[in-house]
Design a protein around this motif. Sequence first.
Motif, PDB file in Angstrom:
ATOM      1  N   PRO A 161      -0.545   3.102   1.912  1.00  9.25           N
ATOM      2  CA  PRO A 161      -1.356   4.268   1.546  1.00  9.25           C
ATOM      3  C   PRO A 161      -0.750   5.003   0.351  1.00  9.25           C
ATOM      4  CG  PRO A 161      -0.945   4.199   3.918  1.00  9.25           C
ATOM      5  CD  PRO A 161      -0.047   3.176   3.301  1.00  9.25           C
ATOM      6  N   LYS A 162      -1.560   5.744  -0.358  1.00  6.24           N
ATOM      7  CA  LYS A 162      -1.086   6.497  -1.524  1.00  6.24           C
ATOM      8  C   LYS A 162      -0.065   7.562  -1.134  1.00  6.24           C
ATOM      9  CE  LYS A 162      -3.804   4.395  -4.454  1.00  6.24           C
ATOM     10  NZ  LYS A 162      -3.246   3.456  -5.471  1.00  6.24           N
ATOM     11  N   THR A 163      -0.038   7.945   0.133  1.00  8.57           N
ATOM     12  CA  THR A 163       0.900   8.966   0.602  1.00  8.57           C
ATOM     13  C   THR A 163       2.225   8.386   1.089  1.00  8.57           C
ATOM     14  OG1 THR A 163      -0.326   8.874   2.694  1.00  8.57           O
ATOM     15  CG2 THR A 163      -0.820  10.707   1.211  1.00  8.57           C
ATOM     16  N   ALA A 164       2.392   7.070   1.027  1.00  8.96           N
ATOM     17  CA  ALA A 164       3.651   6.448   1.448  1.00  8.96           C
ATOM     18  C   ALA A 164       4.764   6.822   0.472  1.00  8.96           C
ATOM     19  CB  ALA A 164       3.497   4.938   1.517  1.00  8.96           C
ATOM     20  N   ILE A 169       8.922  -0.667   3.588  1.00  8.57           N
ATOM     21  CA  ILE A 169       8.620  -0.748   5.012  1.00  8.57           C
ATOM     22  C   ILE A 169       7.206  -0.213   5.227  1.00  8.57           C
ATOM     23  CG2 ILE A 169      10.969  -0.636   5.909  1.00  8.57           C
ATOM     24  CD1 ILE A 169      10.695   2.356   6.236  1.00  8.57           C
ATOM     25  N   PHE A 170       6.596  -0.614   6.345  1.00  8.67           N
ATOM     26  CA  PHE A 170       5.254  -0.135   6.677  1.00  8.67           C
ATOM     27  C   PHE A 170       5.392   1.264   7.279  1.00  8.67           C
ATOM     28  CE2 PHE A 170       4.513  -4.614   6.189  1.00  8.67           C
ATOM     29  CZ  PHE A 170       3.226  -4.687   5.674  1.00  8.67           C
ATOM     30  N   PHE A 171       5.360   2.250   6.392  1.00  6.33           N
ATOM     31  CA  PHE A 171       5.769   3.614   6.714  1.00  6.33           C
ATOM     32  C   PHE A 171       5.016   4.560   5.793  1.00  6.33           C
ATOM     33  CE2 PHE A 171       8.762   7.136   5.952  1.00  6.33           C
ATOM     34  CZ  PHE A 171       9.260   7.418   7.215  1.00  6.33           C
ATOM     35  N   ASP A 172       4.273   5.485   6.384  1.00  6.79           N
ATOM     36  CA  ASP A 172       3.457   6.406   5.595  1.00  6.79           C
ATOM     37  C   ASP A 172       3.810   7.845   5.947  1.00  6.79           C
ATOM     38  OD1 ASP A 172       1.461   7.379   3.896  1.00  6.79           O
ATOM     39  OD2 ASP A 172      -0.060   7.321   5.480  1.00  6.79           O
TER      40      ASP A 172
END
Length: 255
Positions: A161-164, A169-172
């Motif tokens: 996402p743009k907010t990551a 890592i799969f982390f937002d």
Amino acid sequence: MKTKFLTLTAYFFAGLTASFSQAPGASYNTSDFKLQAAKVYYEMKYDALVFEISVEGQAGRTTPKPVGSMHGAPVLAYVFPTTLKSNDIGFSATEGIVAMALTSHPDMDDTPLWDENIDGKYDNDGIIWHAHWVVLTKDERVPGGLSVKEFKDGDKSVTLPKTAPGMPIFFDSPGFNVIKSGKEIRVLVPSFRMKNQRNFKFDAVSCYMEMSHGENHDASKKPILGVYNIYGVLSGNLSLPYAVTQKLAESQQVH
């Protein structure tokens, strides 16, 4: 898919049984992390989902003590593992357990878009409880048995996402509003930020995690963000038995 999910569940449950009093983060395992109840409900009036955990003590009162380093930086968390898919929340498709995590960690600020303590600075408020979407995967490098799923830095097949915050890592860091109120801690998630998903199952977990990142990080020994001590699982076995409920709009309520 179901078999892989059960395997991940087994790793998480193994981590729970291995979380002894001498495990990392044991000193934080107080009544503030003793789970009593959890719910996720759709608030029709605001077109949002509310994720809420209740504890025996005071939710969010206990925060980690800083260690002054990004190697072994402590993270405390209230986590909602779910049956959501990774692309429901803005990641590219990947295997793992999608979870909403409410976290506090004083040694780092991983929400560069948000100023949670409203002091005009965007890099100094990691200790303030805030929300992350993560994808969890099994990991034998940590006693909790799970870590946030990693990928090779620069992998063009991965979408975040743009907010990551930009870690591999799969982390937002979506910036959702986290509210502490006595025994309860909750986060409000606009429905459209989850592709309007409301038919999913969930569980609740309290745990201690650690971040290890930056120069001299040995990925063969430690994940970037791993689970080191599981304080509690509401269902007792991470079976994700709880369903989303719906709160009626005021005009539909019976008086």
